[in-house]
Design a protein around this motif. Sequence first.
Motif, PDB file in Angstrom:
ATOM      1  N   SER C  42       3.544  -1.329   3.591  1.00  0.00           N
ATOM      2  CA  SER C  42       3.277  -2.726   3.246  1.00  0.00           C
ATOM      3  C   SER C  42       4.579  -3.471   2.999  1.00  0.00           C
ATOM      4  CB  SER C  42       2.404  -2.805   2.005  1.00  0.00           C
ATOM      5  OG  SER C  42       1.160  -2.189   2.235  1.00  0.00           O
ATOM      6  N   GLN C  86      -3.492  -6.098   3.436  1.00  0.00           N
ATOM      7  CA  GLN C  86      -4.216  -4.945   2.919  1.00  0.00           C
ATOM      8  C   GLN C  86      -5.324  -5.387   1.947  1.00  0.00           C
ATOM      9  OE1 GLN C  86      -1.569  -2.026   1.288  1.00  0.00           O
ATOM     10  NE2 GLN C  86      -3.064  -0.381   1.478  1.00  0.00           N
ATOM     11  N   ASP C 162      -2.002  -4.739   8.167  1.00  0.00           N
ATOM     12  CA  ASP C 162      -1.773  -3.744   7.123  1.00  0.00           C
ATOM     13  C   ASP C 162      -3.123  -3.131   6.788  1.00  0.00           C
ATOM     14  OD1 ASP C 162      -0.736  -2.211   5.174  1.00  0.00           O
ATOM     15  OD2 ASP C 162       0.072  -3.863   3.965  1.00  0.00           O
TER      16      ASP C 162
ATOM     17  N   GLY D 140      -1.368  -0.453  -2.163  1.00  0.00           N
ATOM     18  CA  GLY D 140      -2.827  -0.433  -2.089  1.00  0.00           C
ATOM     19  C   GLY D 140      -3.406   0.926  -2.464  1.00  0.00           C
TER      20      GLY D 140
END
Lengths: 308, 308, 228, 228
Positions: C42, C86, C162, D140
């Motif tokens: 990320s 994400q 992502d 995440g």
Amino acid sequence: MYFIKEALSSFRKNIVQSIAAVTTVALCLVVIGLILMVMYVGGEIIEGIEKKVEIEIFFDNPETIQSSGRVTARMDKIQEIENTVRAWSEVSKVRYVSKEQALDKFKKDFQYNPEVIQNIEGNPLPDSLRVSLKNPRKVDAVANRLKTIQYVKDLAGDLDKNVQYGKDTVKRLFAVTRWVSIAAGGFAALLIFVSLVLITNTIRLAIFARRKEIGIMRLVGASNWFIRWPFILEGMFEGFIGAGVAILILVGIWRTLFTNLASGKVLAFLSFQIDQTAFIKLILLLALSGAVIGSAGSFIALRRFLKV
Amino acid sequence: MYFIKEALSSFRKNIVQSIAAVTTVALCLVVIGLILMVMYVGGEIIEGIEKKVEIEIFFDNPETIQSSGRVTARMDKIQEIENTVRAWSEVSKVRYVSKEQALDKFKKDFQYNPEVIQNIEGNPLPDSLRVSLKNPRKVDAVANRLKTIQYVKDLAGDLDKNVQYGKDTVKRLFAVTRWVSIAAGGFAALLIFVSLVLITNTIRLAIFARRKEIGIMRLVGASNWFIRWPFILEGMFEGFIGAGVAILILVGIWRTLFTNLASGKVLAFLSFQIDQTAFIKLILLLALSGAVIGSAGSFIALRRFLKV
Amino acid sequence: MIRLKNVSKSYDGDKPALIDVNAAVTKGEFVFLVGPSGSGKSTFIRLLLREFLPSRGEVIVAGQDVVHMRSWKVPFLRRNIGCVFQDFKLLPNKTAFENVAFALEVIGRSRNVINTQVPEVLRLVGLEEKLDRYPDELSGGEQQRVSIARAFANRPPLLLADELTGNLDPATSLGIMTLLNRINRTGTTVLVATHDREIVDSMRRRVIALEDGRIVRDQLKGVYGYED
Amino acid sequence: MIRLKNVSKSYDGDKPALIDVNAAVTKGEFVFLVGPSGSGKSTFIRLLLREFLPSRGEVIVAGQDVVHMRSWKVPFLRRNIGCVFQDFKLLPNKTAFENVAFALEVIGRSRNVINTQVPEVLRLVGLEEKLDRYPDELSGGEQQRVSIARAFANRPPLLLADELTGNLDPATSLGIMTLLNRINRTGTTVLVATHDREIVDSMRRRVIALEDGRIVRDQLKGVYGYED
Ligand SMILES: Nc1ncnc2c1ncn2[C@@H]1O[C@H](COP(=O)(O)OP(=O)(O)OP(=O)(O)O)[C@@H](O)[C@H]1O
Ligand SMILES: Nc1ncnc2c1ncn2[C@@H]1O[C@H](COP(=O)(O)OP(=O)(O)OP(=O)(O)O)[C@@H](O)[C@H]1O
Ligand SMILES: [Mg+2]
Ligand SMILES: [Mg+2]
């Protein structure tokens, strides 16, 4: 247009924040409006009191003049003074009070002390001119100027004694009214400042709660102004509605006060009146400032979230 | 304890909302504190003016009494009245003004009209008693009671004329002071109401922004009170700090006003004074209300997010 | 299209999320970015979007030096990059339609274009019936698909994704990947960070593998990995 | 442990997300809930948590009628359920440690217990070095693992997990599944909604498959599905 649509829909969708902002603007403007109204009315009252300040020219008794050998045309001279003074730009009114009128007034003042009146023989009181001024604060200057008039010198003899305007009372009155105005003005300024802070505070909180949204918009490629416009318009809109609500409340208060006061006896001696134009001006001022405050608040609050 | 720690950390972590809440509380309390101060001072001033209301008993001239055959012990009778009246609970002061004092005053009032004074022979003015009251609003009742005293009837003859207290002036004065108090009180009440709304508004916004957090807490099994306590304590804390800031600002304003006024000449005639206790009471009141408003605001704002 | 030179990024004071990364992606490529959780995927993507600046090194996207770019130019850079985040990053106060439309409004597309194009894109990701839903009225996978639709709505030359399929079932994932493939074939450069071994292994495209912030593998026609 | 009888749920006015669902899970079972995106998996789990009430039918969790439950009892129900949410639902103002600790504070655990237990749990999911990070300072996958840690921190008798491994790489996922398996063996009932075919197929546990809100398959030792 896109921005306006966007602003309206945001107003609707963030209804909690919108209501908070509108309430804040409305309440602040009501308080400010009220104090402006009170200051206006108070100003009228003070002006009314100040208008009562007048300069009195007491003329020597005809006998005294007689003895100095200048009897003829006494009334002409007084008339002459009256005309001269009336022409001065500072003067609003000149009134001749004869010996008899003065005595009547004196008798009325002393009606409960008949002994005083009984013991007066003939009419010892002088005749006089009473000069009212447009701007009572110039009383000093006008009095001094009066003393330079030849006829006044002729007829009033001892000028210091016979040209009178209650110097000390006037000074004290002006000191009081000055302090009252300063205090009221200061309070009003404080309220305006407080309102500004509170309104921007509310808007800042609303925008702060949406900082993530703003971040997302920026990540998607929106330019700063593209993000800003809807917020500014929304703030303006909220300010406008808030001002509208404030105006309704003020008109309501105004109406109730008026009917209540008109039915009571208070109205009479307070000479309570606001002219229509002043009120409309106030309303427009409020609406405008509401919109300006709302949009400026949004603009300021946005700054820190729009650093790319 | 857990809740306190939680509240403090939340105060710190949501610093933007905390500052907004503190500012709102502080500013509102400053405005309220100021108007309370002004009302207090204004009340003192009004009381001072009202205290000037006095009842005058003019006694008939000794000659008149002589002719009705009751000369002896006149001063004793006056002394008797003075003592009787002074004992009344409503009365604060009784003062004897002799003929000579009255004449001196008269001469001073008319110093610019020597003719009037010259024409008075002997002393036509009566001697009198001046009665001041603790509560000037009872002037009517006291005057009527005075008229029933035998000695007053004896010495003042025509009671309606000789027992005097400027009935109309007093009525007008009381009407004015009453309206001023009502207006000031109404304004203060409005300000307090507005402040309450604005403060709960700010707190509501802050809590609204955290509604998701509250939802998460509930999903994790937190009971309503477990969620509520930190918020209430935080609100209380914000209210307390806000009140503290308000107190500092008020003390600051107070100090500046005092030094400014003391150096000017205004202080003298306004007899501007607040006693220490009143000020401390005001401070405590503000601190307490700050805390109460803060926590109550939080409690109210939380309700809608705590429906399980 | 993308070039990173000796890029390091550490979030304040911590041990760096990216260390001395060098990579180049040419126009029209399709690249998978793989690596265990917390390896810096990320971060890699967010650097390209200039969500923040690298601690050291040079980042060049579409010929522009992202690091020394004037801040007013950043929105223009981002308009040329479609990004699937994400955590989706949907605007909570806008419906699925409005969320996608926003990406088009930003670049000044007319109402007309938006009204035809947005439903079309949402249809492609299988949400034709949920145009008017707000994000919190959508399931996780549906939100992800809105995010995908927004990313390629304005046909950007560069598409970053992502964790594209983390909330999607295999069948839907496959559909999305086919879509990406098609978009890629029209010339769009595509960079996908993913954990989905199945997809990476079946597509056999270039794979860049990160581990603890370092590139440990850069393989044409690669697979997800050797482990387990 | 869990029983649903003729349960339907439709979000206001829309076509229902669950239709006439009947299911029973006994104590100690390990169940996978699978199905395409939007098929109602999250809705199923949220009903068990009483995030909302079903439109029709009966939901019984741990012997308690969830539908007719007094609202003050709901927190007590939830304290017996550990839940991993699809969108993590971490408190943004609390660190990883504090987020997990919160679940223990809620049930009145002492500071002492919390200070020993929380790091232990976070170590199990591989976050021992990131205790003091706030959620938006975590990747995440790391956020997802904090959510997992919170769910079983207080050793609840029922563990629900929605999209447990969507943001995790295969290796980490395997670790988490092993952990769940171990927890399950201590008697905890586990219900996992997932898209991860690899995991479902390798574990061979009971599989309940949803499609368009209906249960289409309920299979002991099942696999993810037949498609593609
Ligand atoms: N805002 C932040 N502040 C501090 N550290 C951060 C921040 N964001 C990410 N990190 C750390 O940087 C490292 C890389 O994070 P990154 O989000 O790039 O991982 P990732 O490869 O995307 O992982 P995942 O597959 O779990 O999403 C992680 O160790 C993470 O904890
Ligand atoms: N709050 C809501 N309001 C309206 N509709 C909703 C809401 N939440 C979910 N839905 C709809 O209900 C259906 C089932 O949603 P659910 O979240 O249960 O799906 P899911 O199986 O979890 O999907 P995913 O795998 O994508 O997470 C979807 O069609 C979704 O659009
Ligand atoms: Mg990531
Ligand atoms: Mg789901």
